[in-house]
Design a protein around this motif. Sequence first.
Motif, PDB file in Angstrom:
ATOM      1  N   UNK A 334     -21.847  73.050 137.074  1.00 47.69           N
ATOM      2  CA  UNK A 334     -22.096  72.329 138.318  1.00 47.69           C
ATOM      3  C   UNK A 334     -22.822  71.030 138.042  1.00 47.69           C
ATOM      4  N   UNK A 335     -23.166  70.340 139.121  1.00 48.09           N
ATOM      5  CA  UNK A 335     -23.914  69.084 139.016  1.00 48.09           C
ATOM      6  C   UNK A 335     -25.285  69.293 139.669  1.00 48.09           C
ATOM      7  N   UNK A 336     -25.409  68.970 140.956  1.00 46.71           N
ATOM      8  CA  UNK A 336     -26.690  69.190 141.645  1.00 46.71           C
ATOM      9  C   UNK A 336     -26.865  70.654 142.022  1.00 46.71           C
ATOM     10  N   UNK A 337     -25.738  71.330 142.249  1.00 50.51           N
ATOM     11  CA  UNK A 337     -25.805  72.740 142.642  1.00 50.51           C
ATOM     12  C   UNK A 337     -24.728  73.515 141.899  1.00 50.51           C
ATOM     13  N   UNK A 338     -24.883  74.841 141.748  1.00 48.24           N
ATOM     14  CA  UNK A 338     -23.906  75.625 140.967  1.00 48.24           C
ATOM     15  C   UNK A 338     -22.508  75.626 141.596  1.00 48.24           C
ATOM     16  N   UNK A 339     -21.508  75.498 140.732  1.00 50.48           N
ATOM     17  CA  UNK A 339     -20.115  75.631 141.174  1.00 50.48           C
ATOM     18  C   UNK A 339     -19.539  76.983 140.770  1.00 50.48           C
ATOM     19  N   UNK A 340     -20.269  77.718 139.926  1.00 49.48           N
ATOM     20  CA  UNK A 340     -19.743  79.010 139.465  1.00 49.48           C
ATOM     21  C   UNK A 340     -20.836  80.054 139.411  1.00 49.48           C
ATOM     22  N   UNK A 341     -20.399  81.305 139.437  1.00 46.78           N
ATOM     23  CA  UNK A 341     -21.288  82.425 139.094  1.00 46.78           C
ATOM     24  C   UNK A 341     -21.510  82.366 137.576  1.00 46.78           C
ATOM     25  N   UNK A 342     -22.454  83.109 137.031  1.00 50.80           N
ATOM     26  CA  UNK A 342     -22.612  83.141 135.566  1.00 50.80           C
ATOM     27  C   UNK A 342     -21.319  83.640 134.903  1.00 50.80           C
ATOM     28  N   UNK A 343     -20.782  82.841 133.993  1.00 50.64           N
ATOM     29  CA  UNK A 343     -19.481  83.134 133.380  1.00 50.64           C
ATOM     30  C   UNK A 343     -19.648  83.567 131.926  1.00 50.64           C
ATOM     31  N   UNK A 344     -19.078  84.736 131.614  1.00 51.20           N
ATOM     32  CA  UNK A 344     -19.015  85.175 130.219  1.00 51.20           C
ATOM     33  C   UNK A 344     -17.531  85.273 129.864  1.00 51.20           C
ATOM     34  N   UNK A 345     -17.048  84.236 129.162  1.00 48.14           N
ATOM     35  CA  UNK A 345     -15.618  84.094 128.874  1.00 48.14           C
ATOM     36  C   UNK A 345     -15.423  83.899 127.371  1.00 48.14           C
ATOM     37  N   UNK A 346     -14.221  84.192 126.918  1.00 47.01           N
ATOM     38  CA  UNK A 346     -13.889  83.915 125.515  1.00 47.01           C
ATOM     39  C   UNK A 346     -12.406  83.545 125.428  1.00 47.01           C
ATOM     40  N   UNK A 347     -12.120  82.566 124.581  1.00 41.66           N
ATOM     41  CA  UNK A 347     -10.728  82.170 124.336  1.00 41.66           C
ATOM     42  C   UNK A 347     -10.461  82.308 122.838  1.00 41.66           C
ATOM     43  N   UNK A 348      -9.439  83.090 122.518  1.00 40.74           N
ATOM     44  CA  UNK A 348      -9.109  83.315 121.115  1.00 40.74           C
ATOM     45  C   UNK A 348      -8.058  82.332 120.625  1.00 40.74           C
ATOM     46  N   UNK A 349      -8.034  82.145 119.313  1.00 40.12           N
ATOM     47  CA  UNK A 349      -7.062  81.273 118.653  1.00 40.12           C
ATOM     48  C   UNK A 349      -5.631  81.672 119.041  1.00 40.12           C
ATOM     49  N   UNK A 350      -4.795  80.667 119.342  1.00 43.87           N
ATOM     50  CA  UNK A 350      -3.377  80.917 119.645  1.00 43.87           C
ATOM     51  C   UNK A 350      -3.085  81.202 121.106  1.00 43.87           C
ATOM     52  N   UNK A 351      -4.140  81.392 121.911  1.00 46.10           N
ATOM     53  CA  UNK A 351      -3.912  81.681 123.328  1.00 46.10           C
ATOM     54  C   UNK A 351      -3.555  80.395 124.087  1.00 46.10           C
ATOM     55  N   UNK A 352      -2.689  80.559 125.068  1.00 45.75           N
ATOM     56  CA  UNK A 352      -2.308  79.449 125.957  1.00 45.75           C
ATOM     57  C   UNK A 352      -2.615  79.898 127.386  1.00 45.75           C
ATOM     58  N   UNK A 353      -3.573  79.194 128.011  1.00 48.62           N
ATOM     59  CA  UNK A 353      -4.144  79.670 129.283  1.00 48.62           C
ATOM     60  C   UNK A 353      -4.060  78.568 130.342  1.00 48.62           C
ATOM     61  N   UNK A 354      -3.680  78.946 131.568  1.00 45.71           N
ATOM     62  CA  UNK A 354      -3.707  78.013 132.709  1.00 45.71           C
ATOM     63  C   UNK A 354      -4.907  78.342 133.590  1.00 45.71           C
ATOM     64  N   UNK A 355      -5.644  77.307 133.975  1.00 41.49           N
ATOM     65  CA  UNK A 355      -6.728  77.449 134.956  1.00 41.49           C
ATOM     66  C   UNK A 355      -6.169  77.057 136.312  1.00 41.49           C
ATOM     67  N   UNK A 356      -6.213  77.970 137.277  1.00 36.87           N
ATOM     68  CA  UNK A 356      -5.651  77.677 138.604  1.00 36.87           C
ATOM     69  C   UNK A 356      -6.699  77.932 139.682  1.00 36.87           C
ATOM     70  N   UNK A 357      -6.432  77.381 140.870  1.00 34.38           N
ATOM     71  CA  UNK A 357      -7.350  77.549 142.000  1.00 34.38           C
ATOM     72  C   UNK A 357      -7.449  76.260 142.786  1.00 34.38           C
ATOM     73  N   UNK A 358      -8.064  76.334 143.965  1.00 35.95           N
ATOM     74  CA  UNK A 358      -8.137  75.201 144.893  1.00 35.95           C
ATOM     75  C   UNK A 358      -8.910  74.032 144.296  1.00 35.95           C
ATOM     76  N   UNK A 359      -8.687  72.833 144.887  1.00 34.21           N
ATOM     77  CA  UNK A 359      -9.448  71.643 144.480  1.00 34.21           C
ATOM     78  C   UNK A 359     -10.937  71.849 144.708  1.00 34.21           C
ATOM     79  N   UNK A 360     -11.726  71.297 143.800  1.00 32.55           N
ATOM     80  CA  UNK A 360     -13.168  71.241 144.013  1.00 32.55           C
ATOM     81  C   UNK A 360     -13.934  72.492 143.642  1.00 32.55           C
TER      82      UNK A 360
END
Length: 518
Positions: A334-360
Amino acid sequence: MSILNVEHLSHGFGDRAVFQDVSFRLLKGEHIGLVGANGEGKSTFMNIITGHLKPDEGKIEWAKNIRIGYLDQHTILTKGMTIEDVLKSAFSYLFEMETRMNDICDALGTASEEEMMAMMEELGTIQDMLDAHDFYIIDAKVEEVGRALGLTDIGLDRDVTDLSGGQRTKVLLGKLLLEKPDILLLDEPTNYLDEEHIEWLKRYLIEYENAFILISHDIPFLNEVINIIYHMENQELNRYVGDYDHFEEVYAVKKAQLEAAYKRQQQEISELKDFVARNKARVSTRNMAMSRQKKLDKMDVIELAAERPKPQFLFKSGRTPGKYIFETKDLVIGYDEPLSKPLTLAMERGHKIALVGANGIGKTTLLKSILGLIPSLSGSCELGENLQIGYFEQEVKGDNKTTCIEEIWGEFPSFTQYEVRSALAKCGLTTKHIESQVRVLSGGEQAKVRLCKLVNKETNILLLDEPTNHLDVDAKDALKKALQDYRGSILLICHEPEFYKDVVSEIWDCTKWTTKIF
């Protein structure tokens, strides 16, 4: 009834002609798709018919009392203006009337009887206009459109210069819809819009009773909403009745017929020239040779348009990275305020991932936080080992006065001039474009210059933020194939399922993490 007539329009930039003797007409109720490759002049045409650009030659004639609404991708929004200010500016002509009405009321006390009669008449006319255009319920109308486009959730008091590309498009679209023009001119309205609001706009345009002209490279969207295609190619503008798929069929037939006629004519020309060469010197056959020469001189020679270079993108794969590309632990973006909940994510080698969802909701912010371009509010993000990162930014601000050649040379100083030109040509740019300043190119051509930088460096992870925006159909197809063939990892933001579903193996829905619900 004709709303717009364009006759014998010619225009160019420097020694590069964009249109040559082009004519166009727009009839009441027509839903027109203006299509063509990047750099053919679609946005230039819009700027000419709206009066933002003066043509070199030709006549542009609008029907009387027509109100035009223009959604321009390059509109500059002023710092300090809120979303509500921009939406209300749709009614600026009514606010001017209200000011005039108040001025008349102030002047009534000192007016003569004759002046008073004229003032009262003008006052009545203004009052009727304000009532007819729902002036006294403007706030409610702004609220209604703001809610439909998800702007009330962002906050109508937000400064417009703080918005994402998609949010800005929604604000400009909202203003346009509130203006209720007699004709809509839409320049790539689906760029930056999320899937939900693309669907909303699709329904709106299908039901729209008035005429509109739409520039778009989103073929499924075009097919749903238009009934006429105008195709811009090689300085010409040609009309086709039907949707985009039907246009492609007819265009392919016309092209094949022209090529067949060209081959027949070239064969005939060759035979006539051969006969003339062999017989003009002989007295007995000189008359026949002269007759053949006259036929050659009078012949209307068919010319085939030069084929535009089709882009080819081939990403260079770098060394093999570690097992993990990145890992986050309780990352809050985020910037002045949080845009996300606490995120625990991992991306492994060779993966191809799309991030989708509304603007903003923070897709771009997540990419920039992973790259370390903006600090996270809390938590951590650890990048893997041996990463060679390629990043395609959603939009690049600034007035770039360097030429395309200088732009690539700046990135790859060891390239020869031949290698620079060859790299740009492979990405679908012509010699004229290659020698031009980046700022005078169309949005699609600028994207190709940026992709040229990306494909010529070795990478093992690509982070791509809406790379298909502005790209024409051929370029999108070439980019899709290149990403399918790419041996590295991909993290992609895209609102076009037709594009990303054939590229990625995983989809991360960012609406599950966001603190914003639009």
